[in-house]
Motif scaffolding. Structure first.
Motif, PDB file in Angstrom:
ATOM      1  N   GLY A  88     -17.528  56.801 -43.459  1.00 27.69           N
ATOM      2  CA  GLY A  88     -16.531  55.865 -43.957  1.00 27.69           C
ATOM      3  C   GLY A  88     -15.506  56.535 -44.855  1.00 27.69           C
ATOM      4  O   GLY A  88     -14.885  55.888 -45.681  1.00 27.69           O
ATOM      5  N   SER A  89     -15.311  57.859 -44.687  1.00 31.39           N
ATOM      6  CA  SER A  89     -14.256  58.491 -45.489  1.00 31.39           C
ATOM      7  C   SER A  89     -12.946  58.468 -44.711  1.00 31.39           C
ATOM      8  O   SER A  89     -11.943  58.993 -45.160  1.00 31.39           O
ATOM      9  N   GLY A  90     -12.987  57.849 -43.539  1.00 30.86           N
ATOM     10  CA  GLY A  90     -11.765  57.754 -42.752  1.00 30.86           C
ATOM     11  C   GLY A  90     -11.530  58.978 -41.882  1.00 30.86           C
ATOM     12  O   GLY A  90     -10.518  59.074 -41.204  1.00 30.86           O
ATOM     13  N   ILE A  91     -12.464  59.928 -41.874  1.00 30.69           N
ATOM     14  CA  ILE A  91     -12.307  61.113 -41.015  1.00 30.69           C
ATOM     15  C   ILE A  91     -13.063  60.847 -39.719  1.00 30.69           C
ATOM     16  O   ILE A  91     -14.257  60.560 -39.744  1.00 30.69           O
ATOM     17  N   ALA A  92     -12.335  60.974 -38.591  1.00 31.73           N
ATOM     18  CA  ALA A  92     -12.988  60.759 -37.299  1.00 31.73           C
ATOM     19  C   ALA A  92     -13.937  61.920 -37.051  1.00 31.73           C
ATOM     20  O   ALA A  92     -13.580  63.073 -37.235  1.00 31.73           O
ATOM     21  N   SER A  93     -15.174  61.613 -36.649  1.00 31.37           N
ATOM     22  CA  SER A  93     -16.140  62.699 -36.476  1.00 31.37           C
ATOM     23  C   SER A  93     -16.430  62.992 -35.019  1.00 31.37           C
ATOM     24  O   SER A  93     -17.233  63.861 -34.737  1.00 31.37           O
ATOM     25  N   SER A  94     -15.763  62.299 -34.070  1.00 37.30           N
ATOM     26  CA  SER A  94     -16.200  62.508 -32.686  1.00 37.30           C
ATOM     27  C   SER A  94     -15.856  63.917 -32.194  1.00 37.30           C
ATOM     28  O   SER A  94     -16.655  64.545 -31.501  1.00 37.30           O
ATOM     29  N   ALA A  95     -14.706  64.471 -32.577  1.00 35.05           N
ATOM     30  CA  ALA A  95     -14.362  65.825 -32.109  1.00 35.05           C
ATOM     31  C   ALA A  95     -15.346  66.850 -32.664  1.00 35.05           C
ATOM     32  O   ALA A  95     -15.917  67.657 -31.922  1.00 35.05           O
ATOM     33  N   SER A  96     -15.588  66.807 -33.982  1.00 39.05           N
ATOM     34  CA  SER A  96     -16.490  67.803 -34.579  1.00 39.05           C
ATOM     35  C   SER A  96     -17.921  67.602 -34.086  1.00 39.05           C
ATOM     36  O   SER A  96     -18.631  68.565 -33.794  1.00 39.05           O
ATOM     37  N   SER A  97     -18.364  66.345 -33.944  1.00 35.08           N
ATOM     38  CA  SER A  97     -19.742  66.088 -33.514  1.00 35.08           C
ATOM     39  C   SER A  97     -19.995  66.602 -32.101  1.00 35.08           C
ATOM     40  O   SER A  97     -20.971  67.311 -31.862  1.00 35.08           O
ATOM     41  N   PHE A  98     -19.115  66.214 -31.171  1.00 36.48           N
ATOM     42  CA  PHE A  98     -19.366  66.609 -29.781  1.00 36.48           C
ATOM     43  C   PHE A  98     -19.235  68.124 -29.600  1.00 36.48           C
ATOM     44  O   PHE A  98     -19.947  68.728 -28.803  1.00 36.48           O
ATOM     45  N   ALA A  99     -18.348  68.757 -30.380  1.00 37.23           N
ATOM     46  CA  ALA A  99     -18.231  70.217 -30.295  1.00 37.23           C
ATOM     47  C   ALA A  99     -19.505  70.875 -30.841  1.00 37.23           C
ATOM     48  O   ALA A  99     -20.067  71.783 -30.217  1.00 37.23           O
ATOM     49  N   ALA A 100     -19.995  70.397 -31.990  1.00 40.43           N
ATOM     50  CA  ALA A 100     -21.188  71.015 -32.600  1.00 40.43           C
ATOM     51  C   ALA A 100     -22.423  70.808 -31.734  1.00 40.43           C
ATOM     52  O   ALA A 100     -23.235  71.727 -31.530  1.00 40.43           O
ATOM     53  N   VAL A 101     -22.555  69.609 -31.184  1.00 42.32           N
ATOM     54  CA  VAL A 101     -23.722  69.273 -30.370  1.00 42.32           C
ATOM     55  C   VAL A 101     -23.718  70.086 -29.060  1.00 42.32           C
ATOM     56  O   VAL A 101     -24.753  70.563 -28.602  1.00 42.32           O
TER      57      VAL A 101
ATOM     58  N   ALA B 140     -10.893  53.638 -45.512  1.00 45.12           N
ATOM     59  CA  ALA B 140     -12.087  54.278 -44.978  1.00 45.12           C
ATOM     60  C   ALA B 140     -12.846  53.345 -44.049  1.00 45.12           C
ATOM     61  O   ALA B 140     -13.936  53.675 -43.602  1.00 45.12           O
ATOM     62  N   THR B 141     -12.264  52.184 -43.733  1.00 45.37           N
ATOM     63  CA  THR B 141     -13.017  51.242 -42.893  1.00 45.37           C
ATOM     64  C   THR B 141     -12.987  51.694 -41.420  1.00 45.37           C
ATOM     65  O   THR B 141     -12.061  52.369 -40.988  1.00 45.37           O
ATOM     66  N   GLU B 142     -14.040  51.300 -40.679  1.00 46.76           N
ATOM     67  CA  GLU B 142     -14.138  51.617 -39.248  1.00 46.76           C
ATOM     68  C   GLU B 142     -12.902  51.102 -38.518  1.00 46.76           C
ATOM     69  O   GLU B 142     -12.397  50.023 -38.822  1.00 46.76           O
ATOM     70  N   LYS B 143     -12.455  51.859 -37.504  1.00 46.25           N
ATOM     71  CA  LYS B 143     -11.270  51.358 -36.809  1.00 46.25           C
ATOM     72  C   LYS B 143     -11.607  50.166 -35.919  1.00 46.25           C
ATOM     73  O   LYS B 143     -12.680  50.116 -35.318  1.00 46.25           O
ATOM     74  N   LYS B 144     -10.645  49.222 -35.852  1.00 47.56           N
ATOM     75  CA  LYS B 144     -10.873  47.987 -35.091  1.00 47.56           C
ATOM     76  C   LYS B 144     -10.760  48.253 -33.589  1.00 47.56           C
ATOM     77  O   LYS B 144     -11.414  47.615 -32.790  1.00 47.56           O
ATOM     78  N   VAL B 145      -9.898  49.195 -33.219  1.00 52.75           N
ATOM     79  CA  VAL B 145      -9.754  49.529 -31.794  1.00 52.75           C
ATOM     80  C   VAL B 145     -10.224  50.975 -31.628  1.00 52.75           C
ATOM     81  O   VAL B 145      -9.669  51.888 -32.243  1.00 52.75           O
ATOM     82  N   SER B 146     -11.255  51.184 -30.800  1.00 50.58           N
ATOM     83  CA  SER B 146     -11.776  52.544 -30.608  1.00 50.58           C
ATOM     84  C   SER B 146     -10.723  53.383 -29.888  1.00 50.58           C
ATOM     85  O   SER B 146      -9.860  52.827 -29.183  1.00 50.58           O
ATOM     86  N   SER B 147     -10.796  54.730 -30.036  1.00 50.49           N
ATOM     87  CA  SER B 147      -9.766  55.504 -29.319  1.00 50.49           C
ATOM     88  C   SER B 147      -9.930  55.362 -27.809  1.00 50.49           C
ATOM     89  O   SER B 147      -8.944  55.388 -27.086  1.00 50.49           O
TER      90      SER B 147
END
Ligand code: DP6
Length: 359
Positions: A127-140, A215-222
């Motif tokens: 909830g810090s407003g930083i999207a984690s999908s790029a870093s997560s999928f790259a690390a995983v 920092a709230t979750e986005k209402k529309v996913s990318s």
């Protein structure tokens, strides 16, 4: 038999020219090329543990057991989010033998025999407003392939020396989340179709800030935004405009022309958000504070050494400036009265090999 753990870390990235709209959503193939700057400290750490029993991949909501991951934040995943990442680990495990052998590296048959556990955590709070999908999928992706290598040290050495290996993992990471393919390498990465490439830079040393409006979750996913933009009347010609911008920004990066990059990134960012604002069911990620800050920053865009100002699919504002001016810029950005995170350009994902005995 002991369990074996394999670690990787990968940073987030910020697109200057955006990936928005897919040609093929089953393989995350973009409508247009995109170009981003890989970050340094805003990262995900992932741990894959090969267990002696079981056969499936499980998410363990705990910190990765690596000394560098001690004070990080374990993400809270929705059921869908968890299923998506576990599917990707499985996909990476299935792709590992082909990738490793293509680079003359052997796969370890015992990596495919038992179950796997996945742990991951971010250097930035939930909830810090930083999207984690790029870093997560790259690390995983990287942790999964490392976990299949017969000689992890040889894999790590090849990772350092062969950009083609990093590009091969980028193609795999893209299947999990498109923008993840730009986080394996850095700092400036061009993604075109199936391919990624590091762009030569003549730029001076840079600093990066995120101005955290919300920092709230986005209402529309990318994923939904990628679909929605095609219903906007402004979608017409979008792909060719983006391609022109990618070519111009690429040349400007090589020439060290910050002013040109700043101007094009500003226009690009407004164009992506205009697509959101004008689609069949219009929506916005902006908050009143987003508009206030954009207004406050607009006079600087025409300056001699301007800031690069850009937004992802969210309300927060990314600002990239010459390191020589970073202190004055940090002060100016803090003047907007919201939190500011500081980072810089980074070199991409890294395998962190460390074996552990059974607990
Ligand atoms: C606005 O990579 O999150 O950040 O492929 O569906 O996972 P999926 O989409 P994602 O889209 C990112 C869109 C963006 C722009 C960008 O990073 O280029």
């Amino acid at each position: 038999m002991g369990s074996l753990s394999f670690f990787a870390k990968a940073p987030s990235n910020i697109a200057l020219i955006k990936y928005m709209g897919k040609k093929d959503s089953s393989r995350n193939l973009p409508e247009n090329s995109s170009l981003s700057m890989t970050l340094d400290r805003l990262c995900t750490y992932a741990e894959i543990t090969r267990a002696a029993t079981g056969s499936d991949v499980q998410w363990i909501a705990e910190l990765p057991r690596h000394e560098a991951a001690k004070n990080l934040t374990v993400p809270q995943l929705s059921d869908n989010g968890r299923a998506k990442v576990l599917r990707h680990v499985q996909r990476s495990r299935e792709a590992a033998t082909d990738i490793l052998t293509a680079f003359g590296l052997a796969a370890d048959s015992s990596a495919f025999a038992g179950g796997w556990e996945l742990r991951s955590a971010n250097t930035f709070p939930q909830g810090s407003g930083i999207a984690s999908s790029a870093s997560s999928f790259a690390a995983v992706t990287l942790a999964s392939i490392l976990a299949c290598a017969k000689d992890p040290s040889a894999f790590c050495a090849m990772w350092e020396r062969d950009p083609a290996l990093r590009a091969a993992l980028a193609r795999l990471a893209r299947l999990g989340s498109g923008s993840a393919c730009r986080s394996l390498d850095g700092p400036f990465v061009l993604w075109s179709g199936e391919d990624v490439e590091v762009v030569k830079s003549g730029l001076p040393s840079l600093a990066h800030f995120v101005v955290l409006v919300s920092a709230t979750e986005k209402k529309v996913s990318s994923s939904n935004a990628h679909l929605a933009v095609k219903t906007s009347p402004l979608w017409n010609g979008r792909a060719s405009r983006a391609e022109e911008r990618v070519a111009a920004v690429r040349a400007a990066i090589a020439q060290g022309d910050l002013a040109k990059i700043a101007r094009i990134s500003w226009n690009e960012s407004w164009e992506m958000h205009s697509l959101f604002h004008t689609c069949a069911e219009p929506f916005t990620y902006w908050e009143p504070k987003t508009v206030e800050i954009l207004q406050g920053l607009s006079p600087y865009i025409a300056e001699k050494s301007p800031p690069i100002v850009t937004l992802d699919a969210g309300p927060n504002i990314h600002v990239i400036v010459e390191s020589a001016y970073q202190d004055e810029w940090e002060k100016r950005l803090r003047g907007f009265g919201v939190p500011v995170l500081r980072d810089g350009p980074g070199r991409g994902a890294q395998p962190l090999f460390q074996q552990k005995g059974a607990p």
